[in-house]
Design an enzyme around this catalytic site. Structure first.
Site, PDB file in Angstrom:
ATOM      1  N   GLU A 146      32.483  47.658  49.602  1.00 40.00           N
ATOM      2  CA  GLU A 146      33.147  46.738  48.680  1.00 40.00           C
ATOM      3  C   GLU A 146      32.263  46.612  47.434  1.00 40.00           C
ATOM      4  OE1 GLU A 146      35.023  43.461  50.476  1.00 40.00           O
ATOM      5  OE2 GLU A 146      35.303  42.359  48.590  1.00 40.00           O
ATOM      6  N   ARG A 147      32.858  46.883  46.288  1.00 37.13           N
ATOM      7  CA  ARG A 147      32.129  46.861  45.007  1.00 37.13           C
ATOM      8  C   ARG A 147      30.960  47.846  45.008  1.00 37.13           C
ATOM      9  NH1 ARG A 147      36.480  44.497  43.061  1.00 37.13           N
ATOM     10  NH2 ARG A 147      36.953  42.595  44.208  1.00 37.13           N
TER      11      ARG A 147
ATOM     12  N   ASN B 215      32.407  40.048  54.044  1.00 39.97           N
ATOM     13  CA  ASN B 215      33.767  40.021  54.594  1.00 39.97           C
ATOM     14  C   ASN B 215      33.641  40.804  55.899  1.00 39.97           C
ATOM     15  OD1 ASN B 215      34.803  38.644  52.378  1.00 39.97           O
ATOM     16  ND2 ASN B 215      35.224  40.539  51.270  1.00 39.97           N
TER      17      ASN B 215
ATOM     18  N   GLU C 126      37.740  33.005  50.314  1.00 42.56           N
ATOM     19  CA  GLU C 126      38.563  34.199  50.120  1.00 42.56           C
ATOM     20  C   GLU C 126      39.138  34.714  51.441  1.00 42.56           C
ATOM     21  OE1 GLU C 126      35.929  36.806  47.849  1.00 42.56           O
ATOM     22  OE2 GLU C 126      36.485  35.762  46.006  1.00 42.56           O
TER      23      GLU C 126
ATOM     24  N   ARG D  75      37.312  25.769  39.427  1.00 39.49           N
ATOM     25  CA  ARG D  75      36.558  26.569  40.399  1.00 39.49           C
ATOM     26  C   ARG D  75      35.049  26.394  40.233  1.00 39.49           C
ATOM     27  NH1 ARG D  75      37.097  33.155  41.085  1.00 39.49           N
ATOM     28  NH2 ARG D  75      35.061  33.487  42.039  1.00 39.49           N
TER      29      ARG D  75
ATOM     30  N   LYS E 251      24.994  31.922  44.600  1.00 39.43           N
ATOM     31  CA  LYS E 251      25.016  32.925  43.524  1.00 39.43           C
ATOM     32  C   LYS E 251      24.362  32.346  42.278  1.00 39.43           C
ATOM     33  CE  LYS E 251      29.059  35.583  45.009  1.00 39.43           C
ATOM     34  NZ  LYS E 251      30.333  36.240  44.650  1.00 39.43           N
TER      35      LYS E 251
ATOM     36  N   ASP F  77      31.112  33.677  39.429  1.00 38.82           N
ATOM     37  CA  ASP F  77      31.017  34.882  40.236  1.00 38.82           C
ATOM     38  C   ASP F  77      30.405  36.059  39.483  1.00 38.82           C
ATOM     39  OD1 ASP F  77      31.302  36.763  42.186  1.00 38.82           O
ATOM     40  OD2 ASP F  77      33.461  37.001  41.972  1.00 38.82           O
TER      41      ASP F  77
ATOM     42  N   GLU G 272      21.354  34.315  45.354  1.00 35.90           N
ATOM     43  CA  GLU G 272      22.029  35.600  45.529  1.00 35.90           C
ATOM     44  C   GLU G 272      22.337  36.166  44.146  1.00 35.90           C
ATOM     45  OE1 GLU G 272      25.368  35.792  48.389  1.00 35.90           O
ATOM     46  OE2 GLU G 272      26.475  36.953  46.897  1.00 35.90           O
TER      47      GLU G 272
ATOM     48  N   GLU H  50      29.276  44.888  39.505  1.00 31.29           N
ATOM     49  CA  GLU H  50      30.714  44.657  39.656  1.00 31.29           C
ATOM     50  C   GLU H  50      31.401  44.301  38.338  1.00 31.29           C
ATOM     51  OE1 GLU H  50      31.639  41.639  42.541  1.00 31.29           O
ATOM     52  OE2 GLU H  50      33.771  41.625  42.035  1.00 31.29           O
TER      53      GLU H  50
ATOM     54  N   HIS I 296      35.280  36.195  32.876  1.00 26.02           N
ATOM     55  CA  HIS I 296      36.422  36.591  33.689  1.00 26.02           C
ATOM     56  C   HIS I 296      37.594  37.115  32.858  1.00 26.02           C
ATOM     57  CE1 HIS I 296      38.674  36.589  37.503  1.00 26.02           C
ATOM     58  NE2 HIS I 296      37.522  36.316  38.086  1.00 26.02           N
TER      59      HIS I 296
HETATM   60  O1  GCW Z   1      32.684  38.793  43.410  1.00 25.61           O
HETATM   61  C1  GCW Z   1      33.550  38.645  44.475  1.00 25.61           C
HETATM   62  C2  GCW Z   1      33.945  40.023  44.809  1.00 25.61           C
HETATM   63  C3  GCW Z   1      34.394  40.167  46.228  1.00 25.61           C
HETATM   64  C4  GCW Z   1      33.310  39.600  47.124  1.00 25.61           C
HETATM   65  C5  GCW Z   1      33.122  38.136  46.775  1.00 25.61           C
HETATM   66  C6  GCW Z   1      31.978  37.491  47.546  1.00 25.61           C
HETATM   67  C7  GCW Z   1      32.592  40.318  49.273  1.00 25.61           C
HETATM   68  O2  GCW Z   1      34.938  40.436  43.918  1.00 25.61           O
HETATM   69  O3  GCW Z   1      34.600  41.530  46.470  1.00 25.61           O
HETATM   70  O4  GCW Z   1      33.586  39.774  48.478  1.00 25.61           O
HETATM   71  O5  GCW Z   1      32.782  38.008  45.429  1.00 25.61           O
HETATM   72  O6  GCW Z   1      30.909  37.374  46.971  1.00 25.61           O
HETATM   73  O7  GCW Z   1      32.152  37.121  48.675  1.00 25.61           O
END
Ligand code: GCW
Length: 678
Positions: free
Chosen positions: A177-178, A220, A301, A346, A370, A375, A397, A403, A531
């Site tokens: 993923e990414r 995930n 998510e 958000r 994060k 994000d 994080e 990404e 975004h």
């Molecule tokens: O930035 C988003 C990503 C998702 C990612 C999510 C996360 C793993 O687009 O792909 O899922 O964050 O950090 O959980």
């Protein structure tokens, strides 16, 4: 093709594929002569796998750099010995009587000193543990690789942060993923029997920058990673990595007791659920005695979590923490949550959910946050949770896989972005409470300190897709070891090790790297915009107003209309600024004083709002987009001028990507300005 190195000699440049990362051990040029005098014999005390690794690394590296082999261990020393050891395994190190200084560098630190043994001038790398000695070895080799003097060393190092982990978002089917550098490094179908050589190369690269663990699967999380079959596979990797000081961690799916264990619930307060996690932990430690712990993405998510059962994040984290505690394992519980019912914005949600749980987590839980509140955007202010949790360890994080930053197509060095984050003053306990200090437990004492990186290697020959993306893996390790290092210093050393010690080239490449992130921000999302993407998060999509959730669209964030643009997060707006401590809160709130780089993050402005430059907001936006695209073109030209200094293969591969970057930066500029222009 030839190149003049620092000695002025003309040596043909062999094509390289980047697979050796920053561990190429090329000739250090002019410095080689003095190195040959200083390092003539290698003496590594110890018989463990780690001391074997140290020995092999030193011999191979020094022979490669100096063009001749050095003597192996002998009884006694001659002038020019390089001694590596711990007091436990080396009588020589014991006899030096450095116990006090060694104590001060802790389990993972080391001393590197020019010293005298039996009347001979020697260099000593001493540590309390073999892992510390390994880190010291890589430090010493870095000095040589970058052409530093090594004749009078007096170095004492210890990491500022305890937990320095790679976070892989790798799926069990081999996709990432990414991920932008090919498929997953982990060959699940071949493990545990067949062990790919890249597994050790990977651990070696991690150890070379002080990274001490890896979460190898996606947050995930596929529950199967906790099945006996997959645990045996993970254990095989853990065995390989142990001598490099790299510990195994796994992402756990909160619903595992149901989906894997067949229970009817995953309610963290249910006895059977707690027992299931305990038994699972016991099973894991039976296979991986030094297992690090679990990373959990819960109620985010679509992932399951405690809220599904009416429980809090703390209750969820604690059931796992209790299972791991007897084995000294930990839980990293992600704060990347944004349930709509918490707040319409958000950016405010994680703070609201987690601050009220401060003090309710077990001692072996860290909340993983994060860098910014949304994000991994090209630019975000620091997440307000840093400095806000007084009784809960918070680890950071960050994301090395780019990404939202051009993926593996754009040259973007993230050292500067992470420094901006680490140097941000939270003012949590007065001025100077920087994020770096919060993370290191210097603002509020913390049981667990750390920083992790969602990371970028895959099966591509050069590991990271773009040769320059390697610098982000590298910079993460260096900053997790010492968040006070400068981005320029890290870029410089990486460049020397990865490409060349040619001074002019180093300066050119370092400059490109140092401005690359700001350049990217300028042609994508300047002045606090964020975004403006959709789909796979690569291309501009400011018109994106349709997604399964409002907070996945672009229009939700920029709110552009005829009368203005920006998200009003001020006190008179939605009050998000109040999640920051004074005086940070006042600074962001005051449109006059708010740094313009965050303007549209916190403020909604008319198109004719007057910027500090004297331009209107619209003119300023245009200027930024044009400048960004222009700078991308300049970066391409600058790189072009280095074609005699970098081997043809890597030079060409980077040049190709820079061409894409130039074209795509122009597209960003044109599409965004066309859209907002309307
Ligand atoms: O930035 C988003 C990503 C998702 C990612 C999510 C996360 C793993 O687009 O792909 O899922 O964050 O950090 O959980």
């Amino acid at each position: 093709m030839t190149a003049g190195d620092a000695t002025g000699s003309q040596t043909p440049l062999k094509d390289e594929d980047g697979s050796q990362l920053w561990l190429r051990y090329a000739s250090p040029g002019r410095a080689a002569k003095s190195y040959r005098r200083i390092v003539r014999q290698i003496h590594v005390d110890g018989s463990s796998a780690t001391s074997g690794i140290i020995r092999d690394e030193l011999h191979a590296a020094i022979a490669s750099m100096l063009g001749r082999a050095v003597l192996r261990n002998q009884n006694g020393f001659q002038a020019g010995a390089l001694l590596v050891g711990t007091p436990t395994h080396s009588a020589w190190v014991r006899d030096l009587n450095w116990m006090g200084d060694l104590r001060a560098v802790g389990d993972e630190g080391y001393l590197i000193r020019s010293s005298t043994i039996a009347n001979h001038r020697v260099t000593v790398i001493a540590a309390n543990t073999e892992t510390g000695a390994l880190y010291g070895t890589f430090h010493f080799l870095r000095l040589m690789q970058t052409g530093q003097p090594i004749g009078r060393l007096d170095i004492a190092e210890r990491p500022s942060l305890q937990v320095r982990l790679m976070n892989h978002w790798d799926n069990l089917n081999g996709t990432i993923e990414r991920g932008y550098a090919g498929r997953s490094l982990w060959q699940w179908n071949e493990l545990p029997e067949k062990l790919n050589a890249r597994y050790t190369d990977y651990a070696r690269a991690c150890a070379s920058v002080g990274i001490n663990g890896a979460v190898i699967n996606n947050v995930n999380a596929d529950v199967r990673v906790l099945s006996p079959e997959y645990l045996r596979k993970a254990a095989a990797l853990a065995d390989l990595w142990r001598p490099f000081g790299v510990r195994m961690y796994l992402s756990a799916n909160f619903a595992a007791p149901v989906r894997l264990g067949g229970l009817s619930t995953a309610d963290p307060l249910d006895r059977k659920v707690a027992d299931w996690w305990k038994a699972k932990a016991d099973e894991i430690y039976g296979l991986i005695p030094d297992f690090g712990g679990f990373l959990v993405k819960a109620n985010s998510e679509g992932q399951p979590g405690p809220k599904t059962y009416g429980r809090t994040h703390a209750q969820g984290a604690n059931v796992l923490a209790d299972a791991l505690a007897p084995h000294k394992g930990m839980v990293m519980w992600r704060a990347f949550v944004y349930d709509e019912d918490v707040d319409p914005d958000r950016a405010k949600r994680a703070y609201l959910e987690f601050t009220r749980l401060d003090g309710q987590f077990r001692p072996n839980v860290a909340v993983q946050v994060k860098n910014g509140p949304i994000d991994f955007q090209p630019r975000e202010p620091f997440h307000p949770l840093f400095g806000a949790m007084k009784q809960t360890p918070v680890i950071a994080e960050i994301q090395a896989t780019q990404e939202y930053l051009g993926q593996a197509k754009h040259l973007v060095y993230l050292g500067t972005m992470w420094k901006e984050f680490l140097d941000s003053d939270t003012c949590a306990e007065g001025r100077g409470s920087t994020v770096a200090k919060v993370l290191a437990g210097q603002v509020h004492p913390s049981r667990i300190t750390g920083m992790v990186s969602v990371t970028n290697p895959g099966l591509d020959a050069n590991w990271c897709g773009h040769h320059f993306s390697q610098s982000n893996w590298y910079a993460f390790g260096r900053l997790a070891w010492n968040p006070e290092l400068s981005a320029a210093e890290i870029a410089g050393e990486w460049t020397r090790m990865t490409f060349t010690n040619d001074e002019k080239a180093v300066a050119a490449i370092r400059d490109m790297m140092m401005s690359s992130r700001e350049t990217f921000v300028d042609y994508t999302m300047p002045l606090g915009l964020h975004h403006l993407i959709g789909g796979d998060h690569y291309a501009p999509m400011p018109w994106n107003d349709r997604a399964p959730r409002a907070d996945w669209t672009a229009t939700y964030y920029h709110q552009a209309s005829a009368d203005g643009i920006g998200f009003d997060r001020t006190r008179s707006g939605n009050g998000a600024v109040e999640q920051y401590r004074p005086p940070v809160c006042e600074l962001f709130d005051d449109i006059e004083r708010c740094p313009e780089k965050y303007l549209l993050w916190f403020h909604r402005c008319g198109w004719d709002y007057r910027m500090k430059s004297g331009r209107t907001l619209w003119e300023e936006l245009c200027a930024k987009y044009f400048a960004g695209a222009q700078q991308a073109a300049e970066m391409r030209d600058r790189w072009q001028s280095l074609h005699r200094i970098i081997d043809a293969r890597r030079h060409g591969e980077v040049a190709k990507r820079l061409a894409i970057q130039v074209a795509d930066s122009a597209a960003w500029r044109d599409r965004i300005l066309e859209y907002f222009g309307r």
